[in-house]
Design a protein around this motif. Structure first.
Motif, short mmCIF file in Angstrom:
data_model
loop_
_atom_site.label_atom_id
_atom_site.label_comp_id
_atom_site.label_asym_id
_atom_site.label_seq_id
_atom_site.Cartn_x
_atom_site.Cartn_y
_atom_site.Cartn_z
N UNK A 48 7.25 -4.22 -0.95
CA UNK A 48 6.16 -3.89 -0.03
C UNK A 48 6.63 -2.84 0.97
N UNK A 49 7.82 -3.04 1.51
CA UNK A 49 8.38 -2.08 2.46
C UNK A 49 8.58 -0.71 1.83
N UNK A 50 8.94 -0.68 0.55
CA UNK A 50 9.16 0.58 -0.18
C UNK A 50 7.85 1.25 -0.59
N UNK A 51 6.74 0.53 -0.49
CA UNK A 51 5.46 1.09 -0.89
C UNK A 51 5.10 0.85 -2.35
N UNK A 52 5.87 0.00 -3.03
CA UNK A 52 5.55 -0.31 -4.43
C UNK A 52 4.43 -1.33 -4.55
N UNK A 53 4.28 -2.16 -3.51
CA UNK A 53 3.26 -3.21 -3.52
C UNK A 53 2.41 -3.14 -2.26
N UNK A 54 1.15 -3.54 -2.37
CA UNK A 54 0.33 -3.77 -1.18
C UNK A 54 0.21 -5.28 -1.00
N UNK A 55 -0.14 -5.69 0.22
CA UNK A 55 -0.19 -7.12 0.52
C UNK A 55 -1.40 -7.39 1.41
N UNK A 56 -2.16 -8.41 1.04
CA UNK A 56 -3.28 -8.85 1.87
C UNK A 56 -3.13 -10.33 2.13
N UNK A 57 -3.67 -10.78 3.26
CA UNK A 57 -3.63 -12.20 3.59
C UNK A 57 -4.91 -12.86 3.13
N UNK A 58 -4.75 -13.97 2.42
CA UNK A 58 -5.89 -14.79 2.03
C UNK A 58 -5.57 -16.21 2.45
N UNK A 59 -6.08 -16.58 3.61
CA UNK A 59 -5.74 -17.90 4.16
C UNK A 59 -4.28 -17.94 4.54
N UNK A 60 -3.56 -18.93 4.03
CA UNK A 60 -2.13 -19.09 4.32
C UNK A 60 -1.26 -18.24 3.40
N UNK A 61 -1.84 -17.57 2.44
CA UNK A 61 -1.06 -16.90 1.40
C UNK A 61 -1.14 -15.39 1.52
N UNK A 62 -0.06 -14.75 1.10
CA UNK A 62 -0.06 -13.30 0.93
C UNK A 62 -0.30 -13.03 -0.55
N UNK A 63 -1.22 -12.14 -0.82
CA UNK A 63 -1.51 -11.75 -2.20
C UNK A 63 -1.01 -10.31 -2.36
N UNK A 64 -0.17 -10.11 -3.35
CA UNK A 64 0.45 -8.81 -3.60
C UNK A 64 -0.22 -8.13 -4.78
N UNK A 65 -0.23 -6.79 -4.72
CA UNK A 65 -0.81 -6.00 -5.79
C UNK A 65 0.07 -4.76 -5.98
N UNK A 66 0.22 -4.33 -7.23
CA UNK A 66 1.00 -3.12 -7.52
C UNK A 66 0.29 -1.91 -6.93
N UNK A 67 1.05 -1.06 -6.24
CA UNK A 67 0.50 0.19 -5.70
C UNK A 67 0.86 1.38 -6.58
N UNK A 68 1.68 1.14 -7.61
CA UNK A 68 2.06 2.21 -8.52
C UNK A 68 1.41 1.95 -9.87
N UNK A 69 1.01 3.02 -10.52
CA UNK A 69 0.34 2.94 -11.81
C UNK A 69 1.33 2.64 -12.93
N UNK A 70 0.95 1.77 -13.84
CA UNK A 70 1.84 1.36 -14.93
C UNK A 70 2.23 2.55 -15.81
N UNK A 71 1.26 3.31 -16.27
CA UNK A 71 1.57 4.42 -17.18
C UNK A 71 2.40 5.50 -16.50
N UNK A 72 2.09 5.81 -15.24
CA UNK A 72 2.87 6.81 -14.52
C UNK A 72 4.31 6.34 -14.33
N UNK A 73 4.49 5.06 -14.01
CA UNK A 73 5.83 4.51 -13.83
C UNK A 73 6.60 4.53 -15.13
N UNK A 74 5.95 4.14 -16.24
CA UNK A 74 6.60 4.17 -17.55
C UNK A 74 7.00 5.60 -17.91
#
Length: 124
Positions: A48-74
């Motif tokens: 998250x700090x590196x910018x690879x993931x985004x993070x949102x709060x949903x209640x007590x939990x943090x939900x993470x999502x990839x910020x980099x595209x799979x095909x571009x990364x591959x």
């Protein structure tokens, strides 16, 4: 940005499953390797700090999502691998891969089809 091997494993989970909590990612990873929750948590925080993931709060939990595209990364990882391991020659990579394994007739036909698509002057 080049993800580490462990970061890539986390990204693969998120690309496949979509937004997930640390626990969900850790449960998936622990099916194939011995990895603790705190290790997964720390890695995902770093990502998250590196910018690879985004993070949102949903209640007590943090939900993470990839910020980099799979095909571009591959593609980026493949380009670096070809540059470093095969001195930039995609042909050397393909020849090595085909030489070390038995390609099935179907795989060879698929490869020929790909070559034909890339080369409009092909006679096949």
């Amino acid at each position: 940005m080049k993800p580490t091997e462990s970061e890539l494993e986390i990204l693969q989970v998120l690309w496949a499953k979509g937004p997930s909590t640390v626990r969900q990612v850790n449960e998936h990873l622990s099916q194939t390797k011995d990895v603790g929750y705190t290790t997964t948590l720390k890695l995902m925080q770093i990502m998250h700090d590196k910018g690879l993931l985004s993070r949102t709060e949903e209640g007590r939990y943090h939900v993470y999502q990839a910020r980099v595209d799979e095909k571009e990364t591959q593609q980026h990882l493949l380009d670096r691998f070809v540059d470093t391991a095969f001195r930039g020659s995609a042909m050397k990579l393909v020849m090595q891969a085909l030489g070390n394994s038995k390609a099935t007739p179907q795989e060879l036909a698929d490869l020929q089809r790909l070559i034909d698509e890339m080369n409009p002057n092909s006679n096949h």
